[in-house]
Design an enzyme around this catalytic site. Structure first.
Site, PDB file in Angstrom:
ATOM      1  N   ASP A  26     -76.115 -88.144  42.563  1.00  0.00           N
ATOM      2  CA  ASP A  26     -76.089 -87.209  41.428  1.00  0.00           C
ATOM      3  C   ASP A  26     -75.167 -87.822  40.368  1.00  0.00           C
ATOM      4  O   ASP A  26     -73.954 -87.669  40.410  1.00  0.00           O
ATOM      5  CB  ASP A  26     -75.559 -85.840  41.882  1.00  0.00           C
ATOM      6  CG  ASP A  26     -75.335 -84.882  40.703  1.00  0.00           C
ATOM      7  OD1 ASP A  26     -75.599 -85.281  39.551  1.00  0.00           O
ATOM      8  OD2 ASP A  26     -74.888 -83.750  40.942  1.00  0.00           O
TER       9      ASP A  26
ATOM     10  N   LYS B  54     -74.580 -84.641  29.133  1.00  0.00           N
ATOM     11  CA  LYS B  54     -73.271 -85.299  29.049  1.00  0.00           C
ATOM     12  C   LYS B  54     -73.447 -86.625  28.291  1.00  0.00           C
ATOM     13  O   LYS B  54     -73.191 -86.671  27.103  1.00  0.00           O
ATOM     14  CB  LYS B  54     -72.685 -85.503  30.446  1.00  0.00           C
ATOM     15  CG  LYS B  54     -72.280 -84.160  31.084  1.00  0.00           C
ATOM     16  CD  LYS B  54     -72.856 -83.984  32.417  1.00  0.00           C
ATOM     17  CE  LYS B  54     -72.680 -82.664  33.104  1.00  0.00           C
ATOM     18  NZ  LYS B  54     -71.765 -81.668  32.683  1.00  0.00           N
TER      19      LYS B  54
ATOM     20  N   TRP C 220     -69.510 -80.138  43.013  1.00  0.00           N
ATOM     21  CA  TRP C 220     -70.942 -80.373  42.805  1.00  0.00           C
ATOM     22  C   TRP C 220     -71.631 -80.971  44.014  1.00  0.00           C
ATOM     23  O   TRP C 220     -72.771 -80.619  44.337  1.00  0.00           O
ATOM     24  CB  TRP C 220     -71.184 -81.215  41.548  1.00  0.00           C
ATOM     25  CG  TRP C 220     -70.990 -80.403  40.295  1.00  0.00           C
ATOM     26  CD1 TRP C 220     -70.018 -80.567  39.354  1.00  0.00           C
ATOM     27  CD2 TRP C 220     -71.747 -79.258  39.868  1.00  0.00           C
ATOM     28  NE1 TRP C 220     -70.131 -79.607  38.373  1.00  0.00           N
ATOM     29  CE2 TRP C 220     -71.193 -78.794  38.660  1.00  0.00           C
ATOM     30  CE3 TRP C 220     -72.852 -78.578  40.392  1.00  0.00           C
ATOM     31  CZ2 TRP C 220     -71.690 -77.690  37.966  1.00  0.00           C
ATOM     32  CZ3 TRP C 220     -73.352 -77.480  39.700  1.00  0.00           C
ATOM     33  CH2 TRP C 220     -72.782 -77.048  38.511  1.00  0.00           C
TER      34      TRP C 220
HETATM   35  N1  PMP Z   1     -74.047 -82.045  39.118  1.00  0.00           N
HETATM   36  C1  PMP Z   1     -73.005 -82.398  38.332  1.00  0.00           C
HETATM   37  C2  PMP Z   1     -72.175 -83.571  38.738  1.00  0.00           C
HETATM   38  C3  PMP Z   1     -72.729 -81.685  37.177  1.00  0.00           C
HETATM   39  O1  PMP Z   1     -71.688 -82.036  36.405  1.00  0.00           O
HETATM   40  C4  PMP Z   1     -73.546 -80.594  36.820  1.00  0.00           C
HETATM   41  C5  PMP Z   1     -73.315 -79.794  35.547  1.00  0.00           C
HETATM   42  N2  PMP Z   1     -72.064 -79.756  35.064  1.00  0.00           N
HETATM   43  C6  PMP Z   1     -74.597 -80.253  37.658  1.00  0.00           C
HETATM   44  C7  PMP Z   1     -74.828 -80.992  38.797  1.00  0.00           C
HETATM   45  C8  PMP Z   1     -75.525 -79.102  37.327  1.00  0.00           C
HETATM   46  O2  PMP Z   1     -76.284 -79.457  36.218  1.00  0.00           O
HETATM   47  P1  PMP Z   1     -77.322 -78.459  35.547  1.00  0.00           P
HETATM   48  O3  PMP Z   1     -76.531 -77.426  34.844  1.00  0.00           O
HETATM   49  O4  PMP Z   1     -78.122 -79.341  34.628  1.00  0.00           O
HETATM   50  O5  PMP Z   1     -78.172 -77.911  36.655  1.00  0.00           O
END
Ligand code: PMP
Length: 362
Positions: free
Chosen positions: A174, A198, A102
């Site tokens: 994030d 989450k 991520w």
């Molecule tokens: N950053 C992290 C740490 C995540 O776990 C996720 C989703 N699993 C995201 C970004 C992306 O999130 P979204 O699907 O809401 O764009």
């Protein structure tokens, strides 16, 4: 019906008491004779609700008054763009810490708008486990810019508990998969953002906590829906917000507060993760590849020594009432997401099943 436990990484388990409240209010919200799904975001009653929700959120995370809280659209990925776009006038070469999928995805998205300085902080220990360098060894640039990092890599199950303290940097985190799981010192950050699905509530809303002084002199020639200044001025109602997600998130915040706040939540989370990692450490049948200081409390990943037993493990675990354990497709294996709403009994049931499976096939 026998109890089932949902280990999905997101959308994820929600507290039972919150779901029951949602059910009750679905047809008749606050004795209004209409559903929460039908409420106007401009109504006095909903605006008052959002103010209460913000107050509870501020209270549980101990967010100082000089921070704004925005409830946005676009998920965490929306923020991957919003951050460089808002800051593009000031910072051309921001620092991006790469600790996994991520954080690297955020850096890749930023490349469309600026020239991120990508800093790799992942290392291998002597026994080949993944660890993250202490923040004091991060090779950050000397420039006055922002530094983006992800304290919990949801896919790999890597968590950075050390909070970066860089006084010449605007630290951007994030926190999608770790927010509300433990206390954090908000003052160390310029921006914290997190998708909802989450520890916050249903997908559809994204929380951004931003220090007021960062809201000046931003780039305005960007899509309005990503513009922090406009979002702040409109109290997150520049367009129609996801009222349902916002409302359910408010119930989750109240649930945390009533449990005793993040002190208690953190204690429970430590306990849940500890028993699961302790069991993983005690057996060669399952392997976790993360060194203990960086083992995620929210996403516990492991592989079966005999990889060809993985599908059987997943099939049988479902029969046992344990759902959502499949690892992310880029890694395979197993991932147990044990967010705030997962009761300790759910983790104990998982361990019980793992022991049973090991006995049968080990
Ligand atoms: N950053 C992290 C740490 C995540 O776990 C996720 C989703 N699993 C995201 C970004 C992306 O999130 P979204 O699907 O809401 O764009």
């Amino acid at each position: 019906m026998s109890i089932i436990y949902n280990f999905n990484p997101g959308p994820a388990i929600l507290p039972q008491s919150v779901l029951l409240k949602v059910k009750k209010n679905l047809l008749n919200w606050n004795n209004s004779n209409f559903s929460i799904l039908e409420v106007s975001h401009r109504s006095k009653i909903f605006i008052e609700k959002t103010m209460q929700i913000e107050k509870t959120f501020r209270n549980i995370l101990n967010i100082p008054e000089n921070y704004n809280i925005l409830f946005c659209h676009g998920g965490a990925r929306g923020q991957f763009s919003a951050i460089p776009l808002n800051f593009i006038k000031k910072f051309i070469k921001p620092d991006y810490i790469n600790s996994g999928y991520w954080s690297l995805s955020a850096a890749e998205e930023a490349k469309k708008y600026c020239r991120p300085n990508i800093i790799n902080v992942r290392k291998l220990t002597k026994n080949k486990k993944i660890c993250i360098q202490s923040t004091k060894y991060w090779k950050i640039s000397s420039k006055n810019t922002y530094l983006h990092y992800c304290p919990n890599e949801t896919i790999e199950g890597i968590e950075i508990f050390e909070e970066p303290e860089f006084y010449n940097k605007i630290v951007v985190g994030d926190f999608s998969s770790t927010i509300l799981s433990r206390k954090i010192d908000i003052k160390k950050y310029g921006i914290i953002y997190a998708c909802a699905q989450k520890n916050i509530g249903p997908a559809g809303i994204t929380v951004v906590i931003i220090r007021n002084n960062l809201l000046f002199n931003l780039n305005n020639k960007i899509p309005s829906i990503l513009n922090y200044n406009l979002l702040m001025q409109s109290k997150s109602m520049l367009n129609t917000p996801s009222i349902f997600s916002w409302y359910v998130s408010g119930l989750v915040f109240k649930w945390i507060k009533n449990l005793g706040g993040l002190n208690i939540i953190e204690k429970i989370n430590k306990k849940k993760a500890k028993i699961l990692y302790k069991y993983l450490d005690s057996t060669d049948f399952y392997n976790n590849y993360i060194s203990s200081p960086n083992q995620s409390r929210m996403n516990v990943t492991f592989h079966l020594q005999e990889k060809n037993l993985t599908n059987m493990f997943l099939e049988q675990s479902e029969k046992y009432g344990l759902f959502g354990l499949k690892g992310h497709s880029i890694l395979g294996g197993i991932r147990a997401s044990i967010y705030n709403a997962m009761p300790i009994q759910g983790v104990k049931s998982l361990i019980k099943f793992m022991k049973f499976f090991e006995k049968k096939f080990g």
